[in-house]
Design a protein around this motif. Sequence first.
Motif, PDB file in Angstrom:
ATOM      1  N   ASN A  31       0.822  -1.213   0.000  1.00 40.03           N
ATOM      2  CA  ASN A  31       0.000   0.000   0.000  1.00 40.03           C
ATOM      3  C   ASN A  31       0.853   1.259   0.000  1.00 40.03           C
ATOM      4  N   LYS A  34       0.129   4.712  -1.954  1.00 36.73           N
ATOM      5  CA  LYS A  34      -1.212   4.295  -1.544  1.00 36.73           C
ATOM      6  C   LYS A  34      -2.008   3.722  -2.718  1.00 36.73           C
ATOM      7  N   ARG A  35      -2.612   2.543  -2.435  1.00 39.65           N
ATOM      8  CA  ARG A  35      -3.427   1.855  -3.445  1.00 39.65           C
ATOM      9  C   ARG A  35      -4.806   1.496  -2.887  1.00 39.65           C
ATOM     10  N   ALA A  36      -5.161   2.052  -1.759  1.00 40.05           N
ATOM     11  CA  ALA A  36      -6.450   1.762  -1.119  1.00 40.05           C
ATOM     12  C   ALA A  36      -6.546   0.300  -0.710  1.00 40.05           C
ATOM     13  N   ILE A  37      -5.396  -0.294  -0.329  1.00 37.19           N
ATOM     14  CA  ILE A  37      -5.377  -1.646   0.240  1.00 37.19           C
ATOM     15  C   ILE A  37      -5.012  -1.486   1.707  1.00 37.19           C
ATOM     16  N   THR A  41      -7.642  -5.265   5.349  1.00 41.32           N
ATOM     17  CA  THR A  41      -7.594  -6.223   4.242  1.00 41.32           C
ATOM     18  C   THR A  41      -6.388  -7.151   4.384  1.00 41.32           C
ATOM     19  N   VAL A  70     -13.210 -10.188  -0.750  1.00 42.44           N
ATOM     20  CA  VAL A  70     -13.045  -8.724  -0.752  1.00 42.44           C
ATOM     21  C   VAL A  70     -13.982  -8.143  -1.795  1.00 42.44           C
ATOM     22  N   ASN A  71     -14.275  -6.845  -1.672  1.00 40.77           N
ATOM     23  CA  ASN A  71     -15.149  -6.206  -2.663  1.00 40.77           C
ATOM     24  C   ASN A  71     -14.402  -6.049  -3.987  1.00 40.77           C
ATOM     25  N   THR A  74     -11.379  -3.458  -4.153  1.00 42.63           N
ATOM     26  CA  THR A  74     -10.153  -3.922  -3.499  1.00 42.63           C
ATOM     27  C   THR A  74      -9.535  -5.079  -4.274  1.00 42.63           C
ATOM     28  N   LYS A  77      -7.568  -3.735  -7.101  1.00 43.05           N
ATOM     29  CA  LYS A  77      -6.329  -3.114  -6.636  1.00 43.05           C
ATOM     30  C   LYS A  77      -5.272  -4.173  -6.331  1.00 43.05           C
ATOM     31  N   ILE A  78      -5.683  -5.231  -5.645  1.00 39.72           N
ATOM     32  CA  ILE A  78      -4.748  -6.309  -5.297  1.00 39.72           C
ATOM     33  C   ILE A  78      -4.223  -6.992  -6.551  1.00 39.72           C
TER      34      ILE A  78
END
Length: 391
Positions: A31, A34-37, A41, A70-71, A74, A77-78
């Motif tokens: 993250n 920043k990657r919103a992880i 999570t 996860v939604n 996310t 992003k992962i």
Amino acid sequence: FYQRKEIKDILAYCRLTANHNDEEALKRVINYPKRAIGKTTIDKAIIQANEHSTTLWNVLNDPHQYGFQVNSGTFNKIQGFTTMIRSFKTALDTKSAFELGNEIAKNSGLLRTLHDDKTPEGVSRYENIQELLNAMKEFSDSAKGDEIKTLGDFLIDVALLTDADNEKDEDKNKVTLMTIHAAKGLEFPYIYVVGLEENLFPSQMSLHSRSELEEERRLFYVAITRAEKECTLTYASSRYRWGNLIYCEPSRFIDELDQEYLNRIEPKKKPSGSFDETPWESSFTSKSFNKKSFSSKKTPTKPAAKKPAPTYTPPPKNLKKLSHTASSTNNSAMDSSELEVGIMVKHERFGKGKIISIDGDAPNTKATVFFPTAGQKQLLLRFAKLEVVSE
């Protein structure tokens, strides 16, 4: 240098590229930028990894297989992160340390994040990344013939270097390295201000406005007035920047000093083919120096004379190497007396690595070996069947 946050960050990306199961490196960079992880999570992924007796990377790389829910946002992003790391991995054995390191610094978003931070600390961190890439460039250029110095090879050298940095030295008679900001309020008998070149000091990023240039000039004044007896100023005639060898001009700040207090030292002639780093030095006694002798008026700098491109000669390696045949295929267990710290060895499972330390007496002698693809391992030599290999 290797303890700085920004250096640890980019090296963590490199370590994760070489070894996807390096959980410490994975948690550090997943993250950043920043990657919103978020931490929640990652904690859930760690729980799933423990329940399925697998690695954190495997859970993140294939969430559905391990029941990691996860939604969609996310998940994307992962998947973007793991895909990026896998793409770096494909070039691990085909690109040089500099080529792949530069690609990681750019594509990971680290360079962009640090470049956007215009604070003095942000500029310093950005330049530190540049210095690391310069080190990778010199390391890559030291390869002979068709040999490729890979990122894995560079990580082995860094592991050995940082291990030496952690050794405690009780000798107080040593050189103190610091930034000008950190030197405020301090005094030393002798001060060396290095890197006095245009676009470095003053920084290229400070030339956009008069106020920024004046701040650089004020910092220079702070630097030279730290000296109680003598201050030595140096600049390089050429240096690596972003992997390219460029010619440098002396800083305008040198010409702005009262020449009465300067003692210019001409460079010593060096043998043909050597790398000329310090063309001359300027030193003065700070007791006779006062603020009036330092003019803020900009004076034109003399154009630097063009010189033939120098040839970089890598420093000699101090590590003792064992004589061996590169084509040897003998994998039998060897006498521990044949192994030394710093040599390259090959393990049938972990591949090529470098010995960091050797402990214990025979027959229970153990060696700590750093493998780019498996991390640091402690091996019992009578069972390890290590083979000495060429670098």
